[in-house]
Design an enzyme around this catalytic site. Structure first.
Site, short mmCIF file in Angstrom:
data_model
loop_
_atom_site.label_atom_id
_atom_site.label_comp_id
_atom_site.label_asym_id
_atom_site.label_seq_id
_atom_site.Cartn_x
_atom_site.Cartn_y
_atom_site.Cartn_z
N HIS A 166 0.87 -1.17 0.03
CA HIS A 166 -0.06 -0.07 0.09
C HIS A 166 0.85 1.25 0.13
CE1 HIS A 166 -3.38 -2.66 1.16
NE2 HIS A 166 -2.50 -2.98 1.93
N SER A 287 15.28 20.47 -17.01
CA SER A 287 14.29 21.51 -17.42
C SER A 287 14.88 22.68 -18.27
CB SER A 287 13.79 21.93 -16.14
OG SER A 287 12.76 23.11 -16.42
N LYS A 293 16.81 20.74 -12.15
CA LYS A 293 16.11 19.55 -12.53
C LYS A 293 16.76 18.30 -13.05
CE LYS A 293 12.00 18.91 -11.85
NZ LYS A 293 11.18 19.41 -12.79
N GLU A 300 9.27 7.84 -17.38
CA GLU A 300 7.87 8.41 -17.57
C GLU A 300 7.03 8.03 -18.88
OE1 GLU A 300 8.14 12.29 -14.53
OE2 GLU A 300 8.52 12.51 -16.64
#
Length: 470
Positions: A166, A287, A293, A300
């Site tokens: 979980h 970025s 970043k 992704e």
């Protein structure tokens, strides 16, 4: 060679039944050359085999067969050397392309090759040939991914990490155990693609349009020539069956789903909040605005592309669900989703394997997180069970002890022994020795467990399985 214009293309393929050729817009609508040209290698291989088969049946002379095969070889050579030639073609489909080229080279002899066969059986055969090869590609890619995970497990065999259910801290596990958990999924995928190849291993040639060929064709010999181990058993079923395509798409969809789950783990573990994973520069992006970043764009994109693969499976399922027996033109819509899904899933798998091989793990962060005393609550309950307390009662006692410790800003391991004994006299001074990450890991020594001994055994077994897949 000149290709048929839209006005005469229909007549070229189905003869004198029509007074007029197809409307230009309809011809463009129904053309499949733009995507089924991918089956040109399978088409040419099939055509050579069919030329031999009808020569054996007395339809072609040996000399005619040789001329046709030589012309097919010329088409193959030019196609490989001159992509612009293929791009410029106005053919309706891959079958029309080759037949047109044969007729241009050989005249009426080129038209004899289609004797006794139908495009219905041809596309069913060629599509099966493609899926067999595609399944073998996917099988190999899954094995490489599992191998990359196993190699990382071997390099980080004894590093603990918090195991979660979980997405909450649960119990300590080894990083290698977590890596091998994902490897198991991709080994199952490799096995599944092997099965997909076997399911596609039936040759429809000789089925005609739906009723079987009227010529004395040796179907078994044809199948062997094309690398099939078996022939289809019913001509009507053979031309309309796309189960093998659905099965490949299902295997691709399951692979994409598992890749997405793998990606999600790495995306989470690369966040500063976790800090378990050091993203490799080669498979990350930055970025355009924020110079600090480092984004897990590879993972992704893998997670995002999974939807396209699953969508392809749904697309073909919906196409097939209302079709009657035999061939229907709807089946032209089977190839684009499968081609796209296969290409995407293969790219996803290869990028995942390369990214994993280049990924670093932050051992100090993992060990610190694995040392969270909350992960040892089950050990405390097991400690009480060893002293004769029923597990449900032990569960209740430990839950109460944790609650009281938290009220005072402490954890179970730091809670004074006298306070614990006030809750249950079964607690003893040896409790502290039981509540360690090392003790928790060592006790999970069953096959498939997370003890160092069990994980080493699992790694040896996976390496053996990978060896058998090679």
């Amino acid at each position: 060679m000149a290709q048929p214009t839209p006005k005469n293309a229909g007549a070229h393929m189905w003869g004198g039944r029509f007074e007029r050729g197809p409307d230009e817009s309809f011809y463009e609508f129904e053309r499949s050359w733009g995507f089924d040209r991918r089956l040109l290698p399978q088409e040419l291989e099939l055509d050579r085999a069919w030329a031999d088969a009808i020569a054996a049946a007395g339809i072609l002379t040996s000399a005619e067969c040789g001329q046709i095969v030589a012309a097919l070889d010329e088409i193959e050579e030019r196609g490989a050397a001159d992509p612009a030639w293929l791009n410029a073609s106005k053919a309706e489909d891959v079958h029309n392309f080759v037949e047109t080229e044969l007729v241009a080279r050989l005249g009426p002899l080129g038209a004899k090759l289609h004797t006794g066969r139908s495009r219905n059986e041809m596309i069913a055969t060629e599509f099966r040939m493609f899926v067999r090869g595609a399944a073998a590609e996917a099988h190999a890619a899954c094995a490489i991914l599992a191998e990359a995970l196993a190699a990382q497990a071997a390099r980080h065999i004894d590093i603990p990490m918090p195991g979660m259910t979980h997405m909450q801290p649960a119990q300590p596990v080894l990083l290698s155990h977590w890596l091998l958990a994902h490897a198991e999924a991709f080994l199952r995928n490799a096995e599944r693609f092997k099965w997909v190849g076997e399911r596609a291993d039936f040759c429809p040639l000789g089925s005609g349009a739906l009723a079987g060929t009227a010529f004395p064709i040796d179907r078994a010999a044809l199948a062997r020539r094309l690398g099939f181990s078996q022939i289809t058993r019913n001509s009507l079923d053979a031309v309309g069956d796309r189960d093998f395509a659905l099965e490949h798409l299902f295997a691709l969809s399951l692979l994409a789903t598992q890749l997405s789950r793998l990606a999600e783990d790495f995306i989470l573990f690369a966040t500063p909040e976790f800090g378990f994973v050091a993203l490799p520069d080669e498979f990350s992006t930055g970025s355009s605005l924020m110079p600090q970043k480092k984004n897990p764009d590879g993972w992704e994109l893998i997670r995002g592309k999974a939807g396209r693969v699953v969508g392809a499976l749904v697309s073909l399922l919906i196409t097939l669900k209302g079709l009657p027996a035999s061939y229907d033109r709807d089946l032209q819509e089977d190839k684009e989703p499968l081609f796209s899904a296969h290409d995407q899933a293969l790219a996803m798998t290869r990028i995942a394997a390369a990214t994993i091989a280049a990924t670093g793990f932050n051992e100090a962060v993992l060990r610190r997180a694995a040392g969270n005393p909350a992960l040892l609550a089950t050990e405390a309950a097991d400690y009480l069970v060893a002293r004769g307390i029923p597990f449900r009662e032990a569960h209740e006692i430990i839950g109460r002890a944790i609650r009281e410790a938290e009220r005072e800003g402490k954890n179970l391991r730091d809670f004074p022994l006298d306070r614990l004994q006030a809750i249950s006299p079964a607690f003893g001074a040896d409790l502290a020795g039981a509540l360690t990450t090392e003790a928790s890991l060592a006790r999970r020594s069953v096959p498939g467990g997370t003890s160092p001994e069990s994980v080493r055994a699992a790694l040896r077994e996976i390496e053996q399985r990978l060896g058998r897949l090679a």
